[in-house]
Enzyme design. Structure first.
Site, PDB file in Angstrom:
ATOM      1  N   LEU A  24      65.463  38.121 105.682  1.00  5.20           N
ATOM      2  CA  LEU A  24      65.213  37.749 107.444  1.00  5.20           C
ATOM      3  C   LEU A  24      63.751  36.508 107.588  1.00  5.20           C
ATOM      4  O   LEU A  24      63.798  35.007 108.376  1.00  5.20           O
ATOM      5  CB  LEU A  24      64.405  38.376 107.964  1.00  5.20           C
ATOM      6  CG  LEU A  24      65.575  39.444 108.707  1.00  5.20           C
ATOM      7  CD1 LEU A  24      64.990  40.451 109.587  1.00  5.20           C
ATOM      8  CD2 LEU A  24      66.763  38.940 109.519  1.00  5.20           C
ATOM      9  N   GLY A  25      62.787  36.162 106.283  1.00  4.27           N
ATOM     10  CA  GLY A  25      62.080  35.089 106.262  1.00  4.27           C
ATOM     11  C   GLY A  25      61.000  35.383 105.274  1.00  4.27           C
ATOM     12  O   GLY A  25      61.129  36.209 105.090  1.00  4.27           O
ATOM     13  N   GLY A  27      56.700  34.558 104.790  1.00  4.07           N
ATOM     14  CA  GLY A  27      54.455  34.611 105.129  1.00  4.07           C
ATOM     15  C   GLY A  27      53.976  35.086 103.890  1.00  4.07           C
ATOM     16  O   GLY A  27      53.959  35.321 102.807  1.00  4.07           O
ATOM     17  N   GLY A  28      52.879  34.410 104.485  1.00  5.07           N
ATOM     18  CA  GLY A  28      51.930  34.942 103.359  1.00  5.07           C
ATOM     19  C   GLY A  28      51.753  36.265 102.711  1.00  5.07           C
ATOM     20  O   GLY A  28      51.225  36.555 102.164  1.00  5.07           O
ATOM     21  N   GLY A  30      53.796  38.793 103.122  1.00  4.37           N
ATOM     22  CA  GLY A  30      55.492  38.590 101.894  1.00  4.37           C
ATOM     23  C   GLY A  30      56.529  39.279 102.353  1.00  4.37           C
ATOM     24  O   GLY A  30      56.763  37.658 103.157  1.00  4.37           O
ATOM     25  N   VAL A  32      60.132  39.556 104.483  1.00  5.24           N
ATOM     26  CA  VAL A  32      60.982  39.580 105.956  1.00  5.24           C
ATOM     27  C   VAL A  32      62.323  41.022 105.583  1.00  5.24           C
ATOM     28  O   VAL A  32      62.988  39.064 105.211  1.00  5.24           O
ATOM     29  CB  VAL A  32      60.251  38.804 106.811  1.00  5.24           C
ATOM     30  CG1 VAL A  32      61.020  40.005 108.434  1.00  5.24           C
ATOM     31  CG2 VAL A  32      58.916  39.293 107.191  1.00  5.24           C
ATOM     32  N   LYS A  46      59.426  44.148 106.433  1.00  4.86           N
ATOM     33  CA  LYS A  46      58.303  43.935 105.908  1.00  4.86           C
ATOM     34  C   LYS A  46      57.687  44.183 104.574  1.00  4.86           C
ATOM     35  O   LYS A  46      56.862  45.447 104.301  1.00  4.86           O
ATOM     36  CB  LYS A  46      57.002  42.780 106.473  1.00  4.86           C
ATOM     37  CG  LYS A  46      55.507  42.065 106.335  1.00  4.86           C
ATOM     38  CD  LYS A  46      54.825  41.351 107.163  1.00  4.86           C
ATOM     39  CE  LYS A  46      55.755  40.540 108.041  1.00  4.86           C
ATOM     40  NZ  LYS A  46      54.567  39.726 109.019  1.00  4.86           N
ATOM     41  N   ASP A 140      47.400  36.005 116.747  1.00  2.00           N
ATOM     42  CA  ASP A 140      48.887  34.381 116.612  1.00  2.00           C
ATOM     43  C   ASP A 140      49.669  34.363 116.872  1.00  2.00           C
ATOM     44  O   ASP A 140      50.598  34.430 116.905  1.00  2.00           O
ATOM     45  CB  ASP A 140      49.102  34.891 114.960  1.00  2.00           C
ATOM     46  CG  ASP A 140      49.705  33.343 113.945  1.00  2.00           C
ATOM     47  OD1 ASP A 140      49.276  32.434 115.259  1.00  2.00           O
ATOM     48  OD2 ASP A 140      49.946  34.006 113.445  1.00  2.00           O
TER      49      ASP A 140
END
Length: 762
Positions: A24-25, A27-28, A30, A32, A46, A140
């Site tokens: 799915l994506g 990030g910083g 880990g 997803v 995640k 965030d």
């Protein structure tokens, strides 16, 4: 719209009791994944990065955050359903929401009407109430962390926020927050609480109502400065929304409304006086175009669950399904309106192959005067040679540092991942004031102005000088070419957004990145475009040119682009935002991200090693003598072995660091947000001297002829003896200096937030 990504060979096929279906994506924290439970329920899982999971303190913090997040149970949140903080790997699972990310909806269909903005605000306020009731502060909240479903919005990613009573544990974690949406107290390192999320909510509503955040567009450090020191631009907001947003964006946390009062305000202004759960469950709360988008998205076929793999049989990977976003977005991915830089060391290498023939001309361009010198001027100290060639942002790596997307000088320039400016409130000034009209100083005394050149907006970009011309970008969206001797404009090349990247010049071509998500190659003499390379995000990194290749960072990718054709060689995905200026030495590209320092093979784009820094690598890297120097957000300067990525030493400042380090004659120079310029032994990490600048030093230092030049947010340009730290002179500009200075032929060039490029006698 994003799409599911097929699984890579290294991806897990099973996490806990959940079968992994697709990516799915990332990030910083880990990767997803989309996953299915044994009962075929869809979840977003995640998985924590291995290097973070090996950190005992991180695991303790993660376990505490997960426990707090599990207590959140709101109608407009993506609920945490399972987790294993002690697992190998550690992971977190939330309900999968097949919704449309708010930022993508606004980008595709434009701003919303006031009534829809108010309805959305009510749902988000209720979501934050549920999050805060569990003792969690999101920290965030931004458009990409809001998913739009038919029955209302869903706030996601609160599972990575620190519990309100555990903020002490965040000191070693990654910096959480997105430029343009972070509260002033987050940016200056003060304690944060629920009021910080209220500030972010106001920013989100302003974005949805106008298509841009309340502090405009720009490099991260510029957005941070405005959030801390300037009032938001609320004039474009509909009257029904304006007062609510203004209250949320109060600088002092105690002046912002409590969520309960805000919720009442939003529903009253909406005219419904209904509970958000009722109001948002009815049709018509979203614009019709967005509602259609959501319906199309939720009716799209989902991926099937791959069958269990037989022994020796590779698992089946899912087919991508267009238009399916993640229910959990990586918190590190910066969303509109901004995204966010790095340092450099040695002198500029020779220019590389010239780009292709000129294309369309953008503005009238005067020809250079007859007899003008055509030898490229380097902004590095001759005593500190360095193998690669510096450059600026976007898909190229450059040694020139860019402050938060601005490059510095080839020799010293540094870039910062996130920086803001504050005024110098107490340093007396005896410096000569800038002369009206930019006339030259009659005596040419050191520290006096030779000329100044006015642009249409603040100049955060660091200049480059070549063949008698100064090149610099401006927040008015233009790249300028200015005669180094007279300060007169040669030409101006327009882009479609702020130019925060610093330009790099090689073989008669200027390379520069823009927040319009492109990297440009522009003829240095005519100002005509040679090519434009599209990236996936705003370009704050300054391009670097080495061996005919342009290296630049954008979003979470590092690009290698052919300098003559603009064709992509490779794109390497990195952990975290690649906003710093890359450095190319010995066939290796060194790039700082919002989470670590990476070494990438310059030919293949394959990662050699990664070194995690405290709070991310906030600067560009400087390389000298087989050692890479980089600054971390939490105030540390690191020395790392270039071939192995092993730490040699660390040096701690008394505040955060946005400046990128510069190395010259065995000394590392770096500025701090604690108002100081530091000189540190390159071999030992021991301090040599410290200079108090009176205000934050987010400009990256430049060293030339035994003098260190650096700017401060108080508007001062300092010249300091490199060996002793003794102040030689200080020049006062009209506003903060985030731009990194460059020195050529006895003149220092630097940009200022007062919309000017200055030439000052060295």
């Amino acid at each position: 719209m994003g799409a599911f990504e097929t699984l890579e060979p290294e991806d897990p096929r099973q996490v806990g009791r959940y079968r992994i279906v697709a990516r799915l994506g990332s990030g910083g924290m880990g990767q997803v994944y989309l996953a299915r439970s044994p009962g075929r329920r869809l979840l977003a899982v995640k998985v924590v990065r291995p290097e973070l999971a090996r950190d005992d303190e991180f695991r303790r913090r993660f376990a505490r955050e997960v426990a707090a997040a599990k207590r959140v149970n709101g109608a407009f949140t993506a609920v945490v359903v399972d987790a294993d903080p002690d697992g190998s790997p550690a992971w977190l699972a939330t309900v999968y929401v097949p919704g449309v990310p708010l930022n993508e909806a606004v980008a595709a269909h434009g701003p919303w009407a006031a009534r829809s903005v108010l309805a959305l605000g009510a749902g988000l306020a209720e979501a934050l109430e549920a999050i805060h009731a569990a003792g969690v502060v999101h920290r965030d909240l931004k458009p990409s962390n809001v998913l739009l479903a038919a029955d209302g919005p869903r706030v996601i990613d609160f599972g990575i926020s620190a519990a309100a009573d555990a903020s002490v544990l965040t000191r070693t974690g990654s910096v959480i927050g997105t430029p343009g949406f972070m509260s002033p107290e987050q940016l200056v390192g003060q304690p944060i609480g629920p009021a910080s999320d209220v500030f972010a909510l106001g920013s989100v509503l302003a974005y949805v109502a106008t298509g841009v955040g309340p502090f405009g567009r720009g490099a991260p450090h510029a957005l941070h400065y405005r959030a801390v020191h300037e009032q938001p631009d609320l004039a474009p907001l509909p009257p029904e929304v304006r007062d609510i947003v203004a209250a949320c964006l109060a600088k002092q946390p105690h002046r912002r409304p409590a969520l309960a009062a805000l919720l009442d305000w939003l529903t009253t202004m909406d005219g419904s006086n209904e509970a958000p759960t009722l109001r948002l469950s009815e049709p018509g709360w979203m614009p019709d175009s967005i509602a259609r988008l959501v319906r199309e998205h939720t009716s799209a076929p989902l991926l099937h669950t791959p069958p269990p793999a037989l022994p020796g049989t590779p698992p089946e990977t899912p087919r991508p399904v267009p238009g399916t976003p993640a229910s959990v977005r990586p918190s590190a991915a910066s969303q509109p309106p901004a995204e966010p830089p790095g340092p450099t060391v040695a002198p500029e290498p020779k220019a590389h192959p010239a780009p292709a023939p000129a294309g369309e001309q953008h503005e009238p361009v005067p020809r250079p005067s007859v007899g003008e010198t055509h030898s490229a001027e380097q902004r590095t100290d001759p005593a500190t040679p360095s193998p690669g060639h510096p450059s600026g942002r976007r898909p190229r790596l450059s040694r020139r540092l860019v402050l938060l997307g601005l490059s510095g000088t080839a020799l010293t320039a540094a870039t910062v991942l996130i920086a803001w400016e504050t005024r110098d409130s107490g340093t007396p000034s005896t410096d000569p004031a800038p002369e009206p009209g930019g006339k030259s100083s009659p005596d040419g005394a050191p520290g006096t102005r030779r000329w100044s050149f006015a642009t249409g907006s603040g100049v955060d970009s660091s200049p480059s000088v070549a063949e008698g011309i100064v090149y610099v970008g401006s927040n008015d969206g233009k790249l300028y070419a200015v005669d180094a001797g007279t300060g007169r404009q040669r030409w101006a090349f327009p882009t479609d957004d702020h130019v925060g990247s610093s330009p790099t010049v090689a073989n008669g071509v200027v390379y520069v990145g823009s927040q319009d998500t492109k990297v440009y190659a522009v003829d240095a003499i005519t100002g005509r475009q040679r090519w434009a390379f599209p990236t996936t995000a705003s370009v704050y990194s300054s391009p670097v040119v080495a061996d005919g290749i342009v290296y630049v960072g954008s979003g979470v990718k590092l690009y290698a682009i052919e300098a003559d054709t603009g064709k992509q060689r490779w794109a390497s995905s990195l952990d975290g935002l690649a906003a710093s200026t890359p450095m190319v030495v010995g066939g290796i590209v060194y790039a700082g991200t919002s989470f670590q320092l990476c070494a990438v093979d310059a030919d293949t784009g394959k990662q050699r090693w990664a070194f995690p820094t405290s709070g991310g690598a906030s600067s560009s890297a400087a390389v000298a003598g087989g050692v890479v120097y980089v600054a971390g957000w939490e105030g540390k300067l690191y020395a790392v072995e270039a071939d192995t990525g092993k730490q040699r030493w660390t040096f701690s400042t008394s505040g955060r660091v946005y400046s990128s380090p510069t190395v010259a004659d065995g000394v590392v120079y770096v500025g701090g947000m604690d108002h100081k310029l530091y000189a540190v032994g390159a071999d030992t990490g021991k301090p040599r001297w410290t200079l108090s600048a009176g205000s934050e030093v987010s400009s990256s230092p430049t060293v030339a002829d035994g003098v260190v030049y650096v700017g401060s947010t108080g508007g001062k340009l300092y010249a300091v003896k490199a060996d002793t730290g003794e102040l030689r002179w200080a020049f006062s500009a009209g506003a903060a200096l985030i731009s990194s200075p460059v020195v050529a032929h006895g003149v220092v060039y630097v940009g200022s937030r007062d919309k000017k490029l200055y030439a000052v006698y060295a």
